[in-house]
Write an enzyme that holds these catalytic residues in place. Structure first.
Site, mmCIF file in Angstrom:
data_model
loop_
_atom_site.group_PDB
_atom_site.id
_atom_site.type_symbol
_atom_site.label_atom_id
_atom_site.label_comp_id
_atom_site.label_asym_id
_atom_site.label_seq_id
_atom_site.Cartn_x
_atom_site.Cartn_y
_atom_site.Cartn_z
ATOM 1 N N LYS A 138 13.916 -18.051 41.003
ATOM 2 C CA LYS A 138 12.883 -16.998 41.087
ATOM 3 C C LYS A 138 11.602 -17.654 41.594
ATOM 4 C CE LYS A 138 15.037 -14.232 37.474
ATOM 5 N NZ LYS A 138 16.074 -15.170 36.996
ATOM 6 N N ASP B 20 25.677 -19.636 32.932
ATOM 7 C CA ASP B 20 24.610 -19.857 31.953
ATOM 8 C C ASP B 20 25.182 -20.423 30.658
ATOM 9 O OD1 ASP B 20 22.935 -18.789 33.850
ATOM 10 O OD2 ASP B 20 22.795 -16.824 32.898
ATOM 11 N N ARG C 200 26.975 -13.847 30.306
ATOM 12 C CA ARG C 200 27.520 -13.993 28.950
ATOM 13 C C ARG C 200 28.829 -13.257 28.687
ATOM 14 N NH1 ARG C 200 21.943 -12.437 26.376
ATOM 15 N NH2 ARG C 200 21.908 -11.357 28.386
HETATM 16 O O1 3DU Z 1 22.953 -11.052 31.006
HETATM 17 P P1 3DU Z 1 23.921 -12.054 31.547
HETATM 18 O O2 3DU Z 1 24.390 -13.048 30.525
HETATM 19 O O3 3DU Z 1 25.077 -11.405 32.277
HETATM 20 O O4 3DU Z 1 23.147 -12.982 32.638
HETATM 21 C C1 3DU Z 1 22.480 -12.484 33.752
HETATM 22 C C2 3DU Z 1 21.931 -13.602 34.578
HETATM 23 O O5 3DU Z 1 21.174 -13.069 35.652
HETATM 24 C C3 3DU Z 1 20.976 -14.550 33.864
HETATM 25 O O6 3DU Z 1 21.062 -15.808 34.513
HETATM 26 C C4 3DU Z 1 19.629 -13.939 34.103
HETATM 27 O O7 3DU Z 1 18.585 -14.887 34.005
HETATM 28 C C5 3DU Z 1 19.787 -13.445 35.518
HETATM 29 N N1 3DU Z 1 18.966 -12.312 35.884
HETATM 30 C C6 3DU Z 1 18.959 -11.160 35.166
HETATM 31 O O8 3DU Z 1 19.650 -11.044 34.162
HETATM 32 C C7 3DU Z 1 18.151 -10.097 35.596
HETATM 33 C C8 3DU Z 1 17.410 -10.191 36.713
HETATM 34 O O9 3DU Z 1 16.710 -9.178 37.115
HETATM 35 C C9 3DU Z 1 17.460 -11.369 37.448
HETATM 36 C C10 3DU Z 1 18.247 -12.406 37.005
#
Ligand code: 3DU
Length: 247
Positions: free
Chosen positions: A84, A24, A223
């Protein structure tokens, strides 16, 4: 392709990891794909797969992501499109064909759309093209309980989605790392070969180890890696924490 679960397991053994990178990348649109490619090159032997979301899909589209997707393929990493997907069968099928004919290996879809005329055609297309499909069963934001946690009859919607993941023959389910008790319930419903992928680790507050202990197979991390000063160290720390036996 191989079954998604088999592919992830073989990478997990090879690289000693249970991490799926959520690539991302944010910042100026023009340089996002370059940064994502750098991350793949840097981390390719420390993770099991790459998940691509709107951060890249929207500004670049599948054609603009071809090189990145090829780079992942060359490294033996499946690329999962986090659409999704949630539409009528015909649109779902068109989306799947576009992704898969441009190198993507699996997609994430929303079971909320229902089977007949929604997910059924999508599952058939994924099987026909030998690609993966993972269903969204419980999300990681607090509002998830307002939808995925709704009581339908005597049970929460996520349990019904877990049973449908099993019945519809998807490759696996997305269940938040922040809800170990839900992971446990979903695990008890799924077939052994169906994988649970858990986002929400790190920045969102989820604990990778607790998620795996509860029955998740892999964590999806964005992230905490993409925004780290040293992304390799960040992935290594998660891998160490999860200490997978390498074959
Ligand atoms: O919070 P992070 O930066 O580690 O990103 C998590 C990723 O997974 C991000 O692409 C988000 O859109 C996706 N995601 C969720 O965070 C939660 C869900 O339930 C499904 C997808």
């Amino acid at each position: 392709m191989r079954l998604l679960g088999d592919w992830l397991e073989s990478n997990s053994k090879k690289f000693g990891s249970r991490v799926i990178l959520a690539a991302d990348v944010t910042g100026p649109y023009e340089s996002r794909v370059e940064r994502a490619s750098e991350l793949v090159s840097l981390l390719k032997e420390r993770m099991v797969a790459v998940k691509v979301n709107w951060h890249l899909l929207l500004p670049y589209g599948v054609l603009g992501l071809r090189e990145l997707v090829e780079r992942c393929g060359d490294a033996g990493l499946p690329v999962i499109a986090d659409m999704k997907l949630n539409d009528i069968g015909a649109t779902n099928v068109e989306t799947a064909e576009t992704l898969f004919s441009n190198g993507f290996d699996a997609l994430i879809a929303n079971p909320f759309v229902g089977y007949k005329g929604g997910i059924d055609e999508l599952v058939s297309k994924c099987r026909e093209m030998r690609k993966g499909i993972v269903l969204l069963v419980y999300m990681s934001h607090s509002g998830a309980r307002e939808g995925y946690g709704l009581k339908v009859g005597n049970e929460p919607l996520y349990l019904r989605f877990a049973r449908e993941t099993r019945r519809w023959g998807a490759d696996g389910a997305i269940v938040s790392s922040k809800s170990p008790s839900i992971i446990r319930q979903v695990r008890s419903v799924l077939r052994k070969e169906q994988v649970i992928l858990s986002p929400g680790v790190g920045v969102q507050g989820g604990d990778a180890r607790r998620a795996l202990k509860a029955g998740s197979d892999y964590v999806i991390v964005g992230r905490s890696i993409t925004e780290a000063k040293d992304p390799s160290r960040s992935v290594d720390a998660i891998n160490r924490e999860l200490a997978v036996d390498t074959a």
